[in-house]
Write an enzyme that holds these catalytic residues in place. Structure first.
Site, PDB file in Angstrom:
ATOM      1  N   LYS A 139      42.954  45.439  38.706  1.00 17.58           N
ATOM      2  CA  LYS A 139      43.257  44.557  40.053  1.00 17.58           C
ATOM      3  C   LYS A 139      44.505  43.951  40.489  1.00 17.58           C
ATOM      4  CE  LYS A 139      38.409  43.615  40.843  1.00 17.58           C
ATOM      5  NZ  LYS A 139      37.335  42.624  41.260  1.00 17.58           N
ATOM      6  N   ASP A 156      36.852  40.561  47.142  1.00 16.23           N
ATOM      7  CA  ASP A 156      35.817  39.966  46.350  1.00 16.23           C
ATOM      8  C   ASP A 156      35.320  38.394  46.841  1.00 16.23           C
ATOM      9  OD1 ASP A 156      35.658  41.915  44.547  1.00 16.23           O
ATOM     10  OD2 ASP A 156      37.456  41.287  43.448  1.00 16.23           O
TER      11      ASP A 156
END
Ligand code: ATR
Length: 270
Positions: free
Chosen positions: A71, A106
């Site tokens: 990420k 997220d």
């Protein structure tokens, strides 16, 4: 599924990725809207990440989710990124146009899932366990809701660094604030196996606690919380909501949560 020369390709990039449930529900969403699109897993060795990531754009892939451990590296490779990902410095969603657009969903996935347990979050006292990548998105989300956040992490220095960026407070052990907090969130990998040594004595949980575990199985933390009469939930809803937000970014469509949840009903979470 009918693939053709026009089928659009989406996917998830991670290492490992074999366990991922994202292909299951993302393909169910494409099917629900009768889109000519497919979502596939891309397991990429860490040494090949940059090559693979830029190759996806070259191949005309429309969008990908990014998972552990890429990420942060994906964020660095994006041409544009949304405000939350700039703060979190990590992306889990990428849209390939003439440029590489990075997003972090997220944090919003976490918030929507937490709101299934507690609607009113402003001013709540929250203990976050862990200070890794997932904790960053969680602490960012809590800061947006004006929660009062405590952070506990095995490696103290990492907790200090995370707390500094979000005006949170570090605790040396969970027990220091357990009686005082409303919400407890596990962002660590502790609980992936029932044999993991617990992060604290879970018997100390009370029925007024709200417990959220980002792991998408019934961890000892979640099981004990429920036994104590507390509200508790695993990370499956967070996974679904972050993915639905990615889907919206790629297609502009609001996916019904029931379609995603139903598609996962065969995947027993014990
Ligand atoms: P992710 O992106 O999934 O958050 P990560 O950035 O590697 O992954 O973070 C993992 C988190 O789980 C960290 O907070 C880690 O603690 P350390 O910073 O001390 O490494 C925590 N963690 C992993 N295994 C743990 C264990 N056995 N006990 C306590 N904490 C653990």
């Amino acid at each position: 599924m009918n693939l053709s020369g026009k089928t659009e390709v989406y996917g998830i990039v991670g290492y490992p990725v074999k366990h991922s449930l994202s292909p299951v529900f993302q393909n169910a969403l494409f099917e629900h809207f009768s889109l000519d699109a497919v979502y596939v897993p891309f397991e990429v060795k860490p040494d090949s990440f940059k090559e693979a990531f830029l190759g996806l754009k070259a191949l005309g892939v429309k969008g990908v989710n990014i998972t552990v451990p890429f990420k942060e590296r994906a964020f660095e490779l994006c041409d544009l990124s949304d405000e939350p990902s700039k703060v979190i410095r990590a992306v889990n969603t990428v849209k390939f146009t003439d440029r590489i657009e990075g997003y972090n969903t997220d944090w919003i996935g976490f918030l929507r899932a937490l709101r299934e347990l507690e609607k009113e979050l402003e001013g709540k006292k929250v203990l976050v366990l862990g200070a890794g990548g997932t904790a960053k998105a969680v602490v960012y989300a809590l800061s947006q809701e004006e929660c009062y956040t405590y952070i506990f992490n095995r490696t103290y220095e990492r907790a200090i660094e995370l707390a500094r960026n979000f005006s949170a407070q570090v605790v040396k052990k969970p027990e220091d604030v357990l009686d005082d907090v409303d919400i407890i969130i596990n962002t660590t990998s502790v609980g992936l196996s029932d044999d993991d040594p617990p992060l604290f004595d879970y018997q100390m949980l009370k029925n007024h606690h709200i417990v959220f575990d980002v792991i998408y199985r019934s961890t000892p933390l979640v099981k004990t919380a429920l036994k104590k009469g507390a509200k508790a939930q695993n990370g499956l809803s967070m996974l679904i909501y972050q993915g639905m937000e990615s889907f919206r970014i790629w297609t502009g469509l609001e996916a019904p949560v029931s379609v995603a949840k139903d598609s996962l009903s065969d995947y027993v979470l014990s």
